[in-house]
Design a protein around this motif. Structure first.
Motif, PDB file in Angstrom:
ATOM      1  N   TYR A 173      47.926-112.214  29.505  1.00 24.15           N
ATOM      2  CA  TYR A 173      46.404-113.114  28.474  1.00 24.15           C
ATOM      3  C   TYR A 173      46.768-114.346  28.741  1.00 24.15           C
ATOM      4  CZ  TYR A 173      44.144-113.313  24.568  1.00 24.15           C
ATOM      5  OH  TYR A 173      43.350-114.076  23.467  1.00 24.15           O
ATOM      6  N   ASP A 174      45.673-115.272  29.005  1.00 22.86           N
ATOM      7  CA  ASP A 174      45.416-116.442  29.210  1.00 22.86           C
ATOM      8  C   ASP A 174      44.807-117.078  27.600  1.00 22.86           C
ATOM      9  OD1 ASP A 174      43.293-116.290  30.823  1.00 22.86           O
ATOM     10  OD2 ASP A 174      44.718-116.673  32.383  1.00 22.86           O
ATOM     11  N   THR A 175      44.874-119.032  27.739  1.00 28.60           N
ATOM     12  CA  THR A 175      43.997-119.367  27.098  1.00 28.60           C
ATOM     13  C   THR A 175      42.312-119.086  28.074  1.00 28.60           C
ATOM     14  OG1 THR A 175      43.852-121.287  28.590  1.00 28.60           O
ATOM     15  CG2 THR A 175      45.143-120.762  26.423  1.00 28.60           C
ATOM     16  N   TYR A 176      42.187-118.292  29.135  1.00 28.94           N
ATOM     17  CA  TYR A 176      40.915-118.542  29.376  1.00 28.94           C
ATOM     18  C   TYR A 176      40.099-116.795  29.415  1.00 28.94           C
ATOM     19  CZ  TYR A 176      36.483-116.449  32.611  1.00 28.94           C
ATOM     20  OH  TYR A 176      36.187-116.061  32.930  1.00 28.94           O
ATOM     21  N   HIS A 177      40.822-115.621  28.828  1.00 27.91           N
ATOM     22  CA  HIS A 177      40.798-114.159  28.728  1.00 27.91           C
ATOM     23  C   HIS A 177      40.500-114.541  27.219  1.00 27.91           C
ATOM     24  CE1 HIS A 177      42.371-113.020  32.327  1.00 27.91           C
ATOM     25  NE2 HIS A 177      41.369-112.842  32.339  1.00 27.91           N
ATOM     26  N   ALA A 178      41.304-115.461  26.340  1.00 29.93           N
ATOM     27  CA  ALA A 178      41.433-115.719  24.727  1.00 29.93           C
ATOM     28  C   ALA A 178      39.775-116.313  24.333  1.00 29.93           C
ATOM     29  CB  ALA A 178      42.123-116.444  24.738  1.00 29.93           C
ATOM     30  N   ALA A 179      38.678-117.065  24.920  1.00 29.32           N
ATOM     31  CA  ALA A 179      38.181-118.053  25.416  1.00 29.32           C
ATOM     32  C   ALA A 179      37.185-117.056  25.233  1.00 29.32           C
ATOM     33  CB  ALA A 179      37.715-118.842  26.164  1.00 29.32           C
ATOM     34  N   ILE A 180      37.254-116.090  26.134  1.00 29.75           N
ATOM     35  CA  ILE A 180      36.027-114.778  26.192  1.00 29.75           C
ATOM     36  C   ILE A 180      36.001-113.155  25.843  1.00 29.75           C
ATOM     37  CG2 ILE A 180      35.266-115.674  28.839  1.00 29.75           C
ATOM     38  CD1 ILE A 180      36.382-113.221  30.097  1.00 29.75           C
ATOM     39  N   GLY A 181      37.747-113.716  25.259  1.00 25.25           N
ATOM     40  CA  GLY A 181      37.470-112.701  24.131  1.00 25.25           C
ATOM     41  C   GLY A 181      38.151-110.737  25.188  1.00 25.25           C
ATOM     42  N   PHE A 182      38.359-111.510  26.510  1.00 22.69           N
ATOM     43  CA  PHE A 182      38.647-110.172  27.596  1.00 22.69           C
ATOM     44  C   PHE A 182      39.652-109.197  26.822  1.00 22.69           C
ATOM     45  CE2 PHE A 182      40.305-108.419  31.274  1.00 22.69           C
ATOM     46  CZ  PHE A 182      38.863-107.799  31.554  1.00 22.69           C
ATOM     47  N   SER A 183      40.638-109.686  26.327  1.00 25.85           N
ATOM     48  CA  SER A 183      42.636-108.731  26.081  1.00 25.85           C
ATOM     49  C   SER A 183      42.691-108.588  24.835  1.00 25.85           C
ATOM     50  CB  SER A 183      43.492-109.391  26.599  1.00 25.85           C
ATOM     51  OG  SER A 183      43.239-110.524  27.782  1.00 25.85           O
ATOM     52  N   GLU A 184      40.466-108.852  23.944  1.00 26.91           N
ATOM     53  CA  GLU A 184      41.094-107.778  23.042  1.00 26.91           C
ATOM     54  C   GLU A 184      40.480-106.905  22.900  1.00 26.91           C
ATOM     55  OE1 GLU A 184      41.811-109.156  20.125  1.00 26.91           O
ATOM     56  OE2 GLU A 184      42.337-111.058  21.300  1.00 26.91           O
ATOM     57  N   ARG A 185      40.203-106.257  23.955  1.00 27.51           N
ATOM     58  CA  ARG A 185      40.004-104.308  24.238  1.00 27.51           C
ATOM     59  C   ARG A 185      40.154-104.041  25.469  1.00 27.51           C
ATOM     60  NH1 ARG A 185      37.510-101.834  19.757  1.00 27.51           N
ATOM     61  NH2 ARG A 185      36.635-103.539  18.335  1.00 27.51           N
ATOM     62  N   SER A 186      40.504-102.921  25.814  1.00 27.53           N
ATOM     63  CA  SER A 186      41.293-102.729  26.887  1.00 27.53           C
ATOM     64  C   SER A 186      39.385-101.557  27.478  1.00 27.53           C
ATOM     65  CB  SER A 186      41.847-101.171  26.796  1.00 27.53           C
ATOM     66  OG  SER A 186      41.260 -99.970  26.749  1.00 27.53           O
ATOM     67  N   TYR A 187      39.114-101.635  29.024  1.00 28.97           N
ATOM     68  CA  TYR A 187      38.472-101.208  29.431  1.00 28.97           C
ATOM     69  C   TYR A 187      37.296-100.124  28.798  1.00 28.97           C
ATOM     70  CZ  TYR A 187      39.608-104.378  32.880  1.00 28.97           C
ATOM     71  OH  TYR A 187      39.297-104.836  33.903  1.00 28.97           O
ATOM     72  N   ASP A 188      38.124 -99.264  27.817  1.00 31.77           N
ATOM     73  CA  ASP A 188      37.845 -97.883  27.399  1.00 31.77           C
ATOM     74  C   ASP A 188      37.493 -98.319  25.945  1.00 31.77           C
ATOM     75  OD1 ASP A 188      40.348 -97.473  25.949  1.00 31.77           O
ATOM     76  OD2 ASP A 188      41.482 -96.743  26.615  1.00 31.77           O
ATOM     77  N   GLY A 189      37.221 -99.208  25.318  1.00 29.37           N
ATOM     78  CA  GLY A 189      37.096 -99.809  23.989  1.00 29.37           C
ATOM     79  C   GLY A 189      37.958 -99.766  23.310  1.00 29.37           C
ATOM     80  N   VAL A 190      39.223 -99.343  23.304  1.00 30.51           N
ATOM     81  CA  VAL A 190      40.398 -98.630  22.320  1.00 30.51           C
ATOM     82  C   VAL A 190      40.852-100.516  21.913  1.00 30.51           C
ATOM     83  CG1 VAL A 190      42.411 -97.935  21.502  1.00 30.51           C
ATOM     84  CG2 VAL A 190      40.417 -96.708  22.996  1.00 30.51           C
ATOM     85  N   PRO A 191      40.927-101.238  20.807  1.00 30.61           N
ATOM     86  CA  PRO A 191      41.558-102.314  20.782  1.00 30.61           C
ATOM     87  C   PRO A 191      43.154-101.703  21.003  1.00 30.61           C
ATOM     88  CG  PRO A 191      40.680-101.448  18.395  1.00 30.61           C
ATOM     89  CD  PRO A 191      40.294-100.633  19.603  1.00 30.61           C
ATOM     90  N   LEU A 192      43.175-103.294  21.926  1.00 33.40           N
ATOM     91  CA  LEU A 192      44.741-103.807  23.015  1.00 33.40           C
ATOM     92  C   LEU A 192      45.285-102.967  21.873  1.00 33.40           C
ATOM     93  CD1 LEU A 192      45.637-104.161  25.426  1.00 33.40           C
ATOM     94  CD2 LEU A 192      46.206-106.451  24.436  1.00 33.40           C
ATOM     95  N   GLU A 193      45.932-103.645  20.840  1.00 33.85           N
ATOM     96  CA  GLU A 193      47.326-103.313  20.290  1.00 33.85           C
ATOM     97  C   GLU A 193      47.061-101.692  19.666  1.00 33.85           C
ATOM     98  OE1 GLU A 193      48.207-105.350  16.350  1.00 33.85           O
ATOM     99  OE2 GLU A 193      47.501-107.399  17.186  1.00 33.85           O
ATOM    100  N   GLU A 194      46.744-101.127  19.814  1.00 35.77           N
ATOM    101  CA  GLU A 194      46.154 -99.662  19.605  1.00 35.77           C
ATOM    102  C   GLU A 194      46.948 -98.945  20.870  1.00 35.77           C
ATOM    103  OE1 GLU A 194      42.688 -98.117  17.704  1.00 35.77           O
ATOM    104  OE2 GLU A 194      42.643 -99.153  16.169  1.00 35.77           O
ATOM    105  N   LYS A 195      46.306 -99.460  21.828  1.00 43.15           N
ATOM    106  CA  LYS A 195      46.386 -98.928  22.642  1.00 43.15           C
ATOM    107  C   LYS A 195      48.149 -99.189  23.575  1.00 43.15           C
ATOM    108  CE  LYS A 195      45.055 -98.818  28.002  1.00 43.15           C
ATOM    109  NZ  LYS A 195      43.646 -98.214  28.739  1.00 43.15           N
ATOM    110  N   ILE A 196      48.414-100.106  22.749  1.00 44.84           N
ATOM    111  CA  ILE A 196      49.915-100.454  23.036  1.00 44.84           C
ATOM    112  C   ILE A 196      50.915 -99.744  22.427  1.00 44.84           C
ATOM    113  CG2 ILE A 196      51.782-102.393  23.012  1.00 44.84           C
ATOM    114  CD1 ILE A 196      49.725-102.822  25.423  1.00 44.84           C
ATOM    115  N   LYS A 197      50.849 -99.655  21.294  1.00 42.17           N
ATOM    116  CA  LYS A 197      51.208 -98.459  20.565  1.00 42.17           C
ATOM    117  C   LYS A 197      51.169 -97.703  20.785  1.00 42.17           C
ATOM    118  CE  LYS A 197      50.930-101.889  16.596  1.00 42.17           C
ATOM    119  NZ  LYS A 197      50.563-102.356  15.083  1.00 42.17           N
ATOM    120  N   LYS A 198      50.034 -97.109  21.049  1.00 45.78           N
ATOM    121  CA  LYS A 198      50.137 -95.437  21.206  1.00 45.78           C
ATOM    122  C   LYS A 198      51.004 -95.106  22.915  1.00 45.78           C
ATOM    123  CE  LYS A 198      48.254 -91.367  21.545  1.00 45.78           C
ATOM    124  NZ  LYS A 198      47.910 -90.317  20.647  1.00 45.78           N
ATOM    125  N   GLU A 199      50.751 -96.245  23.644  1.00 45.15           N
ATOM    126  CA  GLU A 199      51.552 -96.094  25.299  1.00 45.15           C
ATOM    127  C   GLU A 199      53.454 -96.404  25.115  1.00 45.15           C
ATOM    128  OE1 GLU A 199      49.929 -98.047  28.518  1.00 45.15           O
ATOM    129  OE2 GLU A 199      48.130 -97.616  27.241  1.00 45.15           O
TER     130      GLU A 199
END
Length: 141
Positions: free
Chosen positions: A43-69
């Motif tokens: 995750y870098d400033t470019y991705h932060a600016a466009i909100g890219f890493s806030e959600r994974s490709y399947d629409g699940v918020p990244l934090e939820e996905k990581i906790k599940k994994e």
């Protein structure tokens, strides 16, 4: 010295299970709070600016996905895990921030004994930059 808040730095690999188990044994012996930290270093400033890493490709918020994994990593641990801390960005920067905000007094890291880990070790980098006690557990490749 008695530790009050032990945090295990983990990734999503199978090696994390051993680290969490060892961290839990230590936390139980010391009656310390146990947490996990995962840092998404991609995750870098470019991705932060466009909100890219806030959600994974399947629409699940990244934090939820990581906790599940991370669930398989923690399923055999018989000690409560107080919190799963998820950071995004520079590994050391995120660790420093978590240490300051959460009152962490011991970080537990794993370290592989292979060529790439010896050349590009995020653990070694963290040890050299953080001002906190660190326990490094060797991971056999």
């Amino acid at each position: 010295m008695s530790y009050k808040h032990i945090v295990v730095a983990t990734d999503l690999s199978d090696d994390g299970k051993r680290l969490v188990e060892k961290g839990a044994l230590l936390a139980e012996a010391l009656q310390a709070k146990l947490s996990l930290i995962y840092v998404d270093v991609h995750y870098d400033t470019y991705h932060a600016a466009i909100g890219f890493s806030e959600r994974s490709y399947d629409g699940v918020p990244l934090e939820e996905k990581i906790k599940k994994e991370l669930e398989p990593t923690t399923q055999n641990v018989n000690y409560p895990i107080a919190e799963v801390i998820i950071g995004r960005g520079g590994f050391v920067v995120e660790l420093e921030q978590a240490v300051a905000e959460k009152g962490i007094d011991l970080l537990v890291f794993g370290h592989h004994h292979d060529l790439w880990s010896n050349l590009f070790s995020s653990t070694r980098n963290a040890i050299n930059q953080l001002n906190i006690d660190v326990l490094v557990i060797p991971i056999k490749s």
